[in-house]
Design an enzyme around this catalytic site. Structure first.
Site, PDB file in Angstrom:
ATOM      1  N   ASP A  56       0.844  -1.206   0.000  1.00 26.72           N
ATOM      2  CA  ASP A  56       0.000   0.000   0.000  1.00 26.72           C
ATOM      3  C   ASP A  56       0.878   1.255   0.000  1.00 26.72           C
ATOM      4  OD1 ASP A  56      -2.313  -1.638   0.181  1.00 26.72           O
ATOM      5  OD2 ASP A  56      -1.923  -1.882   2.320  1.00 26.72           O
ATOM      6  N   HIS A  65      -5.589  -3.642   5.425  1.00 22.24           N
ATOM      7  CA  HIS A  65      -5.186  -3.942   4.050  1.00 22.24           C
ATOM      8  C   HIS A  65      -6.348  -4.514   3.245  1.00 22.24           C
ATOM      9  CE1 HIS A  65      -2.755  -4.916   0.623  1.00 22.24           C
ATOM     10  NE2 HIS A  65      -3.164  -6.179   0.674  1.00 22.24           N
TER      11      HIS A  65
HETATM   12  N1  LIG Z   1      -0.408  -8.454   1.783  1.00 22.58           N
HETATM   13  C1  LIG Z   1      -0.473  -8.048   0.530  1.00 22.58           C
HETATM   14  O1  LIG Z   1      -0.281  -6.858   0.257  1.00 22.58           O
HETATM   15  C2  LIG Z   1      -0.740  -9.008  -0.578  1.00 22.58           C
HETATM   16  C3  LIG Z   1      -1.167 -10.264  -0.312  1.00 22.58           C
HETATM   17  N2  LIG Z   1      -1.392 -11.169  -1.321  1.00 22.58           N
HETATM   18  C4  LIG Z   1      -1.860 -12.500  -0.952  1.00 22.58           C
HETATM   19  O2  LIG Z   1      -0.766 -13.431  -0.987  1.00 22.58           O
HETATM   20  C5  LIG Z   1      -1.277 -14.757  -1.150  1.00 22.58           C
HETATM   21  C6  LIG Z   1      -0.480 -15.510  -2.201  1.00 22.58           C
HETATM   22  O3  LIG Z   1      -0.643 -14.942  -3.462  1.00 22.58           O
HETATM   23  P1  LIG Z   1       0.074 -15.569  -4.766  1.00 22.58           P
HETATM   24  O4  LIG Z   1       1.484 -15.867  -4.488  1.00 22.58           O
HETATM   25  O5  LIG Z   1      -0.265 -14.704  -5.913  1.00 22.58           O
HETATM   26  O6  LIG Z   1      -0.713 -16.957  -4.905  1.00 22.58           O
HETATM   27  P2  LIG Z   1      -0.236 -18.304  -5.635  1.00 22.58           P
HETATM   28  O7  LIG Z   1      -1.434 -19.175  -5.739  1.00 22.58           O
HETATM   29  O8  LIG Z   1       0.512 -17.973  -6.876  1.00 22.58           O
HETATM   30  O9  LIG Z   1       0.803 -18.927  -4.612  1.00 22.58           O
HETATM   31  C7  LIG Z   1       0.420 -19.388  -3.362  1.00 22.58           C
HETATM   32  C8  LIG Z   1       1.325 -20.515  -2.978  1.00 22.58           C
HETATM   33  O10 LIG Z   1       0.927 -20.961  -1.681  1.00 22.58           O
HETATM   34  C9  LIG Z   1       1.106 -22.356  -1.667  1.00 22.58           C
HETATM   35  N3  LIG Z   1       0.361 -22.982  -0.573  1.00 22.58           N
HETATM   36  C10 LIG Z   1      -0.950 -23.299  -0.506  1.00 22.58           C
HETATM   37  N4  LIG Z   1      -1.205 -23.911   0.664  1.00 22.58           N
HETATM   38  C11 LIG Z   1      -0.031 -23.958   1.346  1.00 22.58           C
HETATM   39  C12 LIG Z   1       0.356 -24.474   2.597  1.00 22.58           C
HETATM   40  N5  LIG Z   1      -0.516 -25.060   3.424  1.00 22.58           N
HETATM   41  N6  LIG Z   1       1.644 -24.360   2.958  1.00 22.58           N
HETATM   42  C13 LIG Z   1       2.540 -23.765   2.145  1.00 22.58           C
HETATM   43  N7  LIG Z   1       2.240 -23.256   0.937  1.00 22.58           N
HETATM   44  C14 LIG Z   1       0.963 -23.367   0.543  1.00 22.58           C
HETATM   45  C15 LIG Z   1       0.650 -22.819  -3.047  1.00 22.58           C
HETATM   46  O11 LIG Z   1       1.144 -24.106  -3.336  1.00 22.58           O
HETATM   47  C16 LIG Z   1       1.239 -21.721  -3.922  1.00 22.58           C
HETATM   48  O12 LIG Z   1       2.522 -22.066  -4.390  1.00 22.58           O
HETATM   49  C17 LIG Z   1      -2.756 -14.580  -1.501  1.00 22.58           C
HETATM   50  O13 LIG Z   1      -3.531 -14.821  -0.346  1.00 22.58           O
HETATM   51  C18 LIG Z   1      -2.852 -13.119  -1.895  1.00 22.58           C
HETATM   52  O14 LIG Z   1      -4.135 -12.592  -1.719  1.00 22.58           O
HETATM   53  C19 LIG Z   1      -1.159 -10.829  -2.635  1.00 22.58           C
HETATM   54  C20 LIG Z   1      -0.711  -9.576  -2.950  1.00 22.58           C
HETATM   55  C21 LIG Z   1      -0.512  -8.547  -1.965  1.00 22.58           C
HETATM   56  O1  LIG Z   2      -5.653  -7.331  -4.171  1.00 26.39           O
HETATM   57  C1  LIG Z   2      -5.318  -8.478  -3.831  1.00 26.39           C
HETATM   58  O2  LIG Z   2      -6.102  -9.427  -3.748  1.00 26.39           O
HETATM   59  C2  LIG Z   2      -3.902  -8.703  -3.458  1.00 26.39           C
HETATM   60  C3  LIG Z   2      -3.475  -7.631  -2.555  1.00 26.39           C
HETATM   61  O3  LIG Z   2      -3.683  -7.681  -1.365  1.00 26.39           O
HETATM   62  C4  LIG Z   2      -2.932  -6.410  -3.140  1.00 26.39           C
HETATM   63  O4  LIG Z   2      -2.516  -6.415  -4.317  1.00 26.39           O
HETATM   64  O5  LIG Z   2      -2.907  -5.403  -2.433  1.00 26.39           O
END
Ligand SMILES: NC(=O)C1=CN([C@@H]2O[C@H](COP(=O)(O)OP(=O)(O)OC[C@H]3O[C@@H](n4cnc5c(N)ncnc54)[C@H](O)[C@@H]3O)[C@@H](O)[C@H]2O)C=CC1
Ligand SMILES: O=C([O-])CC(=O)C(=O)O
Length: 342
Positions: A177, A204
């Site tokens: 953010d 967030h």
């Molecule tokens: N805090 C923030 O600002 C943001 C948060 N996110 C969040 O981050 C998370 C991941 O996003 P991406 O990497 O794009 O998803 P993705 O689906 O590409 O990767 C997620 C990974 O987590 C793994 N996974 C699932 N269950 C698991 C477990 N029990 N133990 C270990 N690994 C496990 C999957 O195998 C996969 O490799 C989502 O919840 C997303 O919303 C995404 C962008 C910004």
């Molecule tokens: O928007 C989403 O779902 C992933 C996230 O938290 C971000 O990009 O800020």
């Protein structure tokens, strides 16, 4: 000839001196990434491998980590890389970790809110935090998995149940953010982005993300009330902008990996005693009446050194603050309830 030999000997010695300086003066630090084979996990693994503060990089996922670890492990930087796959190897992945970064879980698709991820991600986060409590109870935890407004309270409850909760060591990563607010502000105010700072407080998700453009530096009078409104909305909807642009192929991964690496670096610097490390992050807080809240936090050897206040707010920001509280409160309570009942 002699002088060429002398120069190359000096170069060699200087190289040795630099190497021994970095290994002797930089403490060993183990960083574990849980969800390391995912869209965020892979570029985050790369960025952590490039961080000279990391001596050991542990990459864990339910599938795919041996390949990611072999790939990243060939990079000639300090961190020694190991890949762990499947629950049987989770303990080994976590043992001795100083910082655990959690980007494990499902991302959004167009039309979904972050809260729509709760049903799947709450259980994933709970399981991983149970293992953290067992294998590295003193580690700093950087929670990326959404909905952060609920997953951080879930983690806190799991740690409380295990008797390992330290509110100074649990962080919801809201750095993206801040990264967005800086980029959008610099673009609109037409100032170089490198020098820009914008605090972002609250939580967030949607309106719980509250950028404080009245405190942005460098200050500008080039922006009117309509500009600030537009910048605020774009920051609040930055995640959705990416989700829509990716059209079903997930949410922000590259900018999130960057933001996650920035925040982890700040935590490592704090642990290593670097003074005045301040980042916005979602932590246990008394800044408002809500038990968790994102604001500027000073990081130190034990994690949170000081949760900083909000500073002076504009009327527009004061309204935003009151408007976000009910949603943030409900998301926090939802997380706590889930952790207590499951
Ligand atoms: N805090 C923030 O600002 C943001 C948060 N996110 C969040 O981050 C998370 C991941 O996003 P991406 O990497 O794009 O998803 P993705 O689906 O590409 O990767 C997620 C990974 O987590 C793994 N996974 C699932 N269950 C698991 C477990 N029990 N133990 C270990 N690994 C496990 C999957 O195998 C996969 O490799 C989502 O919840 C997303 O919303 C995404 C962008 C910004
Ligand atoms: O928007 C989403 O779902 C992933 C996230 O938290 C971000 O990009 O800020």
């Amino acid at each position: 000839m002699t002088s060429i030999l002398l120069r190359s000997a000096l170069k060699r010695d200087a190289g040795r001196a630099i190497r021994s300086f970095s290994s002797e003066s930089t403490p060993a630090r183990k960083v574990a990434v849980l969800g390391a084979a995912g869209g965020i996990g892979q570029p985050l693994a790369l960025l952590m491998k490039l961080n000279p503060l990391v001596s050991s990089l542990s990459l864990y996922d339910i599938a795919g980590t041996p390949g990611v670890a072999a790939d990243v492990g060939h990079i000639n930087t300090r961190a020694v890389v190991a890949g762990f796959v499947g629950e049987d190897q989770l303990g080994e992945a976590l043992k001795g970790a100083d910082v655990v970064i959690i980007p494990a879980g499902v991302p959004r698709k167009p039309g979904m809110t972050r809260d729509d991820l709760f049903n799947i991600n709450a259980g994933i986060v709970k399981g991983l935090c149970t293992a953290i409590a067992k294998y590295c109870p003193e580690a700093i935890v950087n929670m990326i998995s959404n909905p952060v407004n609920s997953t951080v309270p879930i983690a806190a409850e799991v740690f409380k149940k295990a008797g390992t909760y330290d509110e100074k060591k649990l962080f919801g990563v809201t750095t993206l953010d801040v990264v967005r607010a800086k980029t959008f502000y610099a673009g609109r105010a037409k100032v170089p982005v490198e020098g820009v700072n914008v605090p972002v407080v609250g939580g967030h998700a949607g309106i719980t993300i509250l950028p404080l453009f009245s405190q942005a530096t460098p200050a500008t009078n080039a922006l009117g009330a309509e500009d600030i409104k537009a910048l605020t909305k774009r920051t609040q909807e930055g995640g959705t902008e990416v989700v829509e642009a990716k059209a079903g192929k997930g949410s922000a991964t590259l900018s999130m990996a960057y933001a996650g690496a920035v925040f982890a670096d700040a935590c490592l610097k704090g642990l290593n005693g670097v003074p005045d490390v301040v980042e916005c992050t979602f932590v246990q807080s008394t800044v408002t009446e809500l038990p968790f809240f994102a604001s500027k936090v000073r990081l130190g050897k034990n994690g949170v050194e000081e949760v900083l206040g909000l500073g002076p707010l504009s009327d527009f920001e004061k309204e935003g603050l009151e408007a976000l509280k009910p949603e943030l409160k409900a998301s926090i309570e939802k997380g706590i309830k889930f952790a207590r009942e499951n």
